[in-house]
Scaffold this motif. Structure first.
Motif, PDB file in Angstrom:
ATOM      1  N   UNK A 119      39.677  37.998  44.025  1.00 18.42           N
ATOM      2  CA  UNK A 119      39.927  36.824  43.177  1.00 18.42           C
ATOM      3  C   UNK A 119      41.276  36.234  43.554  1.00 18.42           C
ATOM      4  N   UNK A 120      41.243  34.981  43.957  1.00 19.08           N
ATOM      5  CA  UNK A 120      42.489  34.270  44.277  1.00 19.08           C
ATOM      6  C   UNK A 120      42.785  33.320  43.121  1.00 19.08           C
ATOM      7  N   UNK A 121      44.004  33.338  42.656  1.00 22.72           N
ATOM      8  CA  UNK A 121      44.376  32.500  41.512  1.00 22.72           C
ATOM      9  C   UNK A 121      45.222  31.332  42.004  1.00 22.72           C
ATOM     10  N   UNK A 122      44.785  30.130  41.704  1.00 22.81           N
ATOM     11  CA  UNK A 122      45.499  28.935  42.159  1.00 22.81           C
ATOM     12  C   UNK A 122      45.892  28.096  40.947  1.00 22.81           C
ATOM     13  N   UNK A 123      47.167  27.753  40.859  1.00 17.56           N
ATOM     14  CA  UNK A 123      47.601  26.804  39.835  1.00 17.56           C
ATOM     15  C   UNK A 123      47.572  25.424  40.486  1.00 17.56           C
TER      16      UNK A 123
END
Ligand SMILES: C[S@@+](CC[C@H](N)C(=O)[O-])C[C@H]1O[C@@H](n2cnc3c(N)ncnc32)[C@H](O)[C@@H]1O
Length: 304
Positions: A119-123
């Protein structure tokens, strides 16, 4: 008339996203979801999945155990507090299952479950999706309860980007209406005011509100997508006071922001007080109608 309108940008609390989760879970349209899963099953894992407007990770949590294959998720969310909440929730979920977690550069690799999951978290904004993800390598973009406040023009450019890369889109829980039992004479009027608030002019233009599913379907079809649609309805029966407090609370905040006559303000205040009393006495049922839509790119439907 519009210059007096207070323009409050929405923000979403993790508490609210948590409270709505089981109602979303029960409402999701089984047929549309089955079509999405059948389509995904024909793609080669690890599936590249992008959840936009991801909030604190509800879609990831929902599909994690329902998709039988390795998954590479990217969660794109513009609110950094929700991105942090998503990370915490994923770590808590992994800990509860005794899964190993490795974190590198904003990506969590989860091991120990039936399939490897990353899971990659991008703001960032979903309106610049191409900045955050390679759409040509993405099999499915997902969005739960995201587009009500978007303008048709914003959705059109989002859809055009997906059409260029021939990427599939699976949207769930897009609002179309509400009703109440027992009914009151002012129900339609008040619901109409609430929907007018969704359509209020904002810096970006007027949101699609209840017309979203219809307008988005037309846009997606004009971009060559093949659609599968089905209704997803929140059933909020008597006794579900927490959810009802949220729903009536949202109306109580939104409707007074409209430039209403004193008479309409009075009608709304009486309506709200009646509904709150019914809710506190476990006598109120609320239904909130939505639409789920799977949009498959033309190129992938011919061999589906
Ligand atoms: C109703 S919440 C739903 C959150 C989540 N999908 C869920 O089901 O719990 C809508 C979410 O969309 C996010 N959002 C709105 N506009 C966005 C944008 N332009 N880019 C990324 N996220 C956005 C909001 O911050 C919020 O988290």
């Amino acid at each position: 008339m519009t210059e007096n309108l207070i323009v409050r940008e929405p923000s979403y609390e993790p508490d609210w996203l948590e409270v709505r989760y089981p109602y979303d879970e029960a409402a999701r349209h089984a047929g549309v979801e089955a079509a999405a899963r059948a389509w995904l099953a024909r793609q080669t894992p690890p599936w590249q999945l992008v959840d936009v407007g991801a909030g604190h990770g509800a879609n990831f949590r929902y599909y994690l155990d329902r998709l039988e294959g390795a998954q590479d998720w990217t969660l794109v969310e513009q609110d950094p507090a929700l991105v942090a909440a998503a990370r915490n929730r994923i770590l808590a979920l992994a800990a509860a299952r005794s899964w190993a977690v490795e974190e590198n550069d904003g990506t969590l690799a989860l091991a120990g479950g039936p399939h490897p999951v990353r899971v990659r978290l991008v703001t960032g904004s979903l309106l610049e999706l191409g900045r955050w993800v390679n759409l040509r390598q993405t099999q499915l973009v997902l969005a739960n309860a995201v587009f009500d406040l978007f303008t048709p023009a914003q959705f059109e450019s989002f859809a055009a980007e997906l059409a260029r890369s021939q990427t599939a889109l699976f949207m769930t829980l897009n609002y179309t209406g509400m009703d109440y039992a027992p009914p009151s004479r002012a129900d339609r009027l008040v619901t109409g005011l609430y929907e007018a608030h969704m359509n209020r002019p904002r810096a970006s233009g007027r949101g699609m509100g209840k017309y979203g599913p219809e307008q988005m379907a037309a846009i997606l079809q004009s971009q060559g997508f093949h659609l599968t649609e089905g209704e997803s309805i929140w059933q909020v029966p008597p006794g579900h006071q927490v959810m009802q407090r949220f729903l009536l609370g949202f109306m109580g905040e939104a409707i007074p922001e409209l430039p209403l006559s004193p008479r309409l303000r009075g009608v709304f205040a009486d309506w709200l007080s009646e509904k709150r009393t019914q809710s506190a006495n476990d006598q109120l049922k609320i239904r909130v109608m939505h639409m789920d839509t799977l949009a498959l790119p033309h190129s992938s439907v011919s061999d589906f």
